[in-house]
Design a protein around this motif. Structure first.
Motif, PDB file in Angstrom:
ATOM      1  N   ASP A 356       4.176  -4.747   2.791  1.00 43.43           N
ATOM      2  CA  ASP A 356       3.505  -3.489   3.117  1.00 43.43           C
ATOM      3  C   ASP A 356       2.205  -3.331   2.337  1.00 43.43           C
ATOM      4  O   ASP A 356       1.221  -2.808   2.858  1.00 43.43           O
ATOM      5  CB  ASP A 356       4.438  -2.304   2.824  1.00 43.43           C
ATOM      6  CG  ASP A 356       5.645  -2.279   3.749  1.00 43.43           C
ATOM      7  OD1 ASP A 356       5.557  -2.862   4.848  1.00 43.43           O
ATOM      8  OD2 ASP A 356       6.672  -1.694   3.374  1.00 43.43           O
ATOM      9  N   PHE A 357       2.190  -3.764   1.081  1.00 44.63           N
ATOM     10  CA  PHE A 357       0.956  -3.733   0.292  1.00 44.63           C
ATOM     11  C   PHE A 357       0.035  -4.894   0.654  1.00 44.63           C
ATOM     12  O   PHE A 357      -1.138  -4.892   0.291  1.00 44.63           O
ATOM     13  CB  PHE A 357       1.272  -3.805  -1.205  1.00 44.63           C
ATOM     14  CG  PHE A 357       1.894  -2.568  -1.785  1.00 44.63           C
ATOM     15  CD1 PHE A 357       1.959  -1.379  -1.057  1.00 44.63           C
ATOM     16  CD2 PHE A 357       2.419  -2.585  -3.067  1.00 44.63           C
ATOM     17  CE1 PHE A 357       2.538  -0.236  -1.600  1.00 44.63           C
ATOM     18  CE2 PHE A 357       2.998  -1.444  -3.624  1.00 44.63           C
ATOM     19  CZ  PHE A 357       3.060  -0.275  -2.883  1.00 44.63           C
ATOM     20  N   ILE A 410      -4.331   3.493   4.909  1.00 45.89           N
ATOM     21  CA  ILE A 410      -3.825   2.809   6.094  1.00 45.89           C
ATOM     22  C   ILE A 410      -2.382   2.433   5.838  1.00 45.89           C
ATOM     23  O   ILE A 410      -2.077   1.691   4.900  1.00 45.89           O
ATOM     24  CB  ILE A 410      -4.677   1.559   6.407  1.00 45.89           C
ATOM     25  CG1 ILE A 410      -6.127   1.972   6.659  1.00 45.89           C
ATOM     26  CG2 ILE A 410      -4.104   0.802   7.597  1.00 45.89           C
ATOM     27  CD1 ILE A 410      -7.075   0.815   6.875  1.00 45.89           C
ATOM     28  N   GLU A 411      -1.477   2.954   6.664  1.00 44.30           N
ATOM     29  CA  GLU A 411      -0.039   2.720   6.521  1.00 44.30           C
ATOM     30  C   GLU A 411       0.411   3.024   5.095  1.00 44.30           C
ATOM     31  O   GLU A 411       1.094   2.246   4.441  1.00 44.30           O
ATOM     32  CB  GLU A 411       0.306   1.279   6.916  1.00 44.30           C
ATOM     33  CG  GLU A 411       0.023   0.983   8.385  1.00 44.30           C
ATOM     34  CD  GLU A 411       0.346  -0.443   8.767  1.00 44.30           C
ATOM     35  OE1 GLU A 411       0.561  -1.256   7.848  1.00 44.30           O
ATOM     36  OE2 GLU A 411       0.382  -0.746   9.966  1.00 44.30           O
ATOM     37  N   HIS A 412      -0.018   4.201   4.596  1.00 46.88           N
ATOM     38  CA  HIS A 412       0.361   4.714   3.280  1.00 46.88           C
ATOM     39  C   HIS A 412      -0.143   3.833   2.138  1.00 46.88           C
ATOM     40  O   HIS A 412       0.394   3.868   1.031  1.00 46.88           O
ATOM     41  CB  HIS A 412       1.883   4.868   3.170  1.00 46.88           C
ATOM     42  CG  HIS A 412       2.489   5.664   4.276  1.00 46.88           C
ATOM     43  ND1 HIS A 412       2.264   7.019   4.428  1.00 46.88           N
ATOM     44  CD2 HIS A 412       3.289   5.303   5.318  1.00 46.88           C
ATOM     45  CE1 HIS A 412       2.917   7.452   5.501  1.00 46.88           C
ATOM     46  NE2 HIS A 412       3.538   6.434   6.056  1.00 46.88           N
ATOM     47  N   VAL A 456      -7.567  -3.934  -0.694  1.00 49.85           N
ATOM     48  CA  VAL A 456      -6.478  -3.167  -1.293  1.00 49.85           C
ATOM     49  C   VAL A 456      -6.975  -2.610  -2.621  1.00 49.85           C
ATOM     50  O   VAL A 456      -7.515  -3.337  -3.450  1.00 49.85           O
ATOM     51  CB  VAL A 456      -5.239  -4.046  -1.518  1.00 49.85           C
ATOM     52  CG1 VAL A 456      -4.102  -3.225  -2.139  1.00 49.85           C
ATOM     53  CG2 VAL A 456      -4.779  -4.660  -0.210  1.00 49.85           C
ATOM     54  N   SER A 457      -6.815  -1.316  -2.827  1.00 53.24           N
ATOM     55  CA  SER A 457      -7.379  -0.640  -3.995  1.00 53.24           C
ATOM     56  C   SER A 457      -6.704  -1.065  -5.297  1.00 53.24           C
ATOM     57  O   SER A 457      -5.525  -1.436  -5.325  1.00 53.24           O
ATOM     58  CB  SER A 457      -7.245   0.878  -3.823  1.00 53.24           C
ATOM     59  OG  SER A 457      -7.565   1.555  -5.021  1.00 53.24           O
ATOM     60  N   TYR A 458      -7.468  -0.980  -6.379  1.00 51.08           N
ATOM     61  CA  TYR A 458      -6.959  -1.286  -7.716  1.00 51.08           C
ATOM     62  C   TYR A 458      -5.737  -0.438  -8.058  1.00 51.08           C
ATOM     63  O   TYR A 458      -4.875  -0.860  -8.846  1.00 51.08           O
ATOM     64  CB  TYR A 458      -8.063  -1.069  -8.763  1.00 51.08           C
ATOM     65  CG  TYR A 458      -8.495   0.368  -8.939  1.00 51.08           C
ATOM     66  CD1 TYR A 458      -7.928   1.193  -9.914  1.00 51.08           C
ATOM     67  CD2 TYR A 458      -9.460   0.924  -8.103  1.00 51.08           C
ATOM     68  CE1 TYR A 458      -8.314   2.520 -10.050  1.00 51.08           C
ATOM     69  CE2 TYR A 458      -9.852   2.246  -8.234  1.00 51.08           C
ATOM     70  CZ  TYR A 458      -9.283   3.038  -9.209  1.00 51.08           C
ATOM     71  OH  TYR A 458      -9.659   4.346  -9.338  1.00 51.08           O
TER      72      TYR A 458
END
Length: 471
Positions: A356-357, A410-412, A456-458
């Motif tokens: 998911d991540f 996006i998708e939590h 993907v954010s830090y």
């Protein structure tokens, strides 16, 4: 008898969550083993309860306690098995589907060699065999058979210490959480790992967390398959010129330290925004020097041929490499290319992943490349400059610049939208701020749009990699 050895605590783990998620692999009959002992809680009480309860529910860890240890009557029934072992015979043949006869004998011989001369070996071994007979079916389930883990909460008595000292030699990862203020029981593990002494930890809490009468059983379950993925296409790339012989059977994996060792000199990241500093943002030539900590990853098939490629970022010491799960999710062997080295290094150590991540962690043993520090400053802002490093279309460690054009969920999952150009193969690469801090892992872009790319954010990275980071 088959040789079996362990490598104890190859990485320094500071949190129980990291212990529960790490995957200690077996290489040439050597097991990467984690045997940790905490005096006091390794995490905040609420966090520990949530983490451990979730792991028990997923059947990825077994909680052990005194209720599993044999009483005198039960242990007496194993006297014949103890005598059989002392006479060189298999002690518990019915366990052969869980552990091999050679491995069980190896573990018992090691334990027997540590017993004090005053100990009654047959009686002690009978109690140990009885305990193993109760515990192993809970550890070697279909879910945990390749990497069984157990957690002991509370103060282990003599029989429990004997059991916990034996389980590592059967390939089990062990975490012992004891009340604060005690002396370490397992000196070797404590000396190598270090002991975290939390300011709070009471026997009452440990008993309330998993009461002896209500410890969750780890029953057998069908192995969980990796979820089906919808992956972006990767270009098929010609394998590296480095020799890699194909054969009808998979060649053995050998994780080797890069040689010759690469002497890497690059600037240290400047303190992030929100901290007092007189230093100016780094120029682009200096930022490009961080490419020494960005790698290219080839996903290999069973014959050593390259199936797809992506990028990765050295995130922590000890060769911990972060990439996207969609880069590595369809493989189980990987060839890693390092800047300033013509060699190609293989690994099969997929430590952790989260579909998911869209994040995954690999380990390249012997890799001494310095990690890129993860951003930990004030909130990022739209319009600030960013710098991307990756291997688009197999073009090793290309660099590009742009700005943050937005923040998306996006998708939590928190994502950074940015304009620095990327292409297939950039996935898993680094997105840096102007001070050389990692603010995101490049993960995707839109084919029919111009410079609309996502990382993907830090914040998600920190949540996923907690326990592996040195900060």
């Amino acid at each position: 008898m088959t040789s079996f050895s362990i490598r104890l605590n190859p990485m320094q783990l500071s949190q129980l969550g990291a212990f529960l998620n790490i995957h200690g692999r077996m290489h040439n009959n050597q097991k990467d083993l984690y045997f940790l002992e905490w005096l006091g809680l390794p995490e905040a009480a609420d966090t520990l309860k949530h983490t451990l309860s979730a792991a028990i529910q997923r059947q990825t860890v077994c909680c052990l306690g005194a209720h599993l240890l044999p009483n005198a009557a039960q242990a007496a029934g194993y006297s014949a098995a103890a005598q059989a072992f002392l006479q060189g015979k298999p002690p518990l043949p019915h366990l052969s589907g869980m552990v091999s006869e050679a491995q069980l004998s190896f573990a018992l011989q090691h334990t027997q060699s540590t017993l004090p001369p005053s100990a009654s070996r047959p009686d002690t071994l009978a109690r140990l065999l009885c305990a193993l007979d109760a515990v192993l079916p809970q550890l070697f389930t279909a879910q945990m058979s390749d990497a069984p883990k157990c957690v002991w909460l509370g103060e282990p008595d003599g029989d429990a210490q004997l059991l916990l000292s034996t389980l590592p030699y059967l390939g089990c990862d062990i975490a012992v959480v004891r009340p604060a203020g005690k002396q370490p029981l397992f000196a070797e593990a404590a000396a190598r790992q270090g002991v975290t002494d939390a300011a709070f930890c009471a026997q009452a809490f440990l008993s309330a967390l998993v009461p002896p009468t209500a410890a969750a059983p780890c029953t057998a379950a069908a192995p969980s398959a990796r979820p089906a993925l919808k992956l972006p296409p990767h270009p098929r790339r010609t394998p590296s010129p480095a020799p890699r012989a194909a054969s009808p059977a998979p060649p053995p994996i050998a994780s080797a330290a890069p040689k010759p060792r690469v002497s890497i000199q690059r600037p240290t990241a400047v303190p992030p925004a929100g901290q007092t500093t007189a230093r100016a943002p780094l120029d682009y030539e200096t930022l490009a020097g961080f490419s020494t900590s960005v790698v290219m990853i080839d996903v290999l098939d069973d014959f050593g041929e390259v199936q797809s490629s992506g990028s990765g970022v050295v995130l922590a010491a000890g060769g911990i490499i972060m990439t996207n799960f969609h880069v590595v999710g369809r493989g189980n062997r990987y060839a890693v290319h390092l800047e300033n080295s013509d060699a190609v290094f293989e690994t099969d150590q997929l430590l952790k992943y989260h579909p998911d991540f869209d994040l995954a962690l690999l380990r390249l043993s012997g890799c001494n490349v310095p990690p890129i520090p993860l951003y930990q400053g004030a909130a990022l802002v739209r319009g600030q400059s960013v710098f991307a490093i990756g291997s688009p279309l197999g073009l090793f460690n290309s660099v590009s610049d742009g700005i943050i054009s937005g923040f998306r969920e996006i998708e939590h999952k928190k994502m950074i939208q940015f304009t620095a150009p990327t292409s297939a193969g950039s996935s898993g690469g680094a997105l840096l701020d102007r001070y050389g801090n990692l603010i995101g892992i490049v993960t995707s872009g839109f084919r029919d749009a111009q410079n609309i790319n996502l990382a993907v954010s830090y914040e998600v990275i920190r949540q996923f990699a907690r326990g592996f980071l040195s900060e």
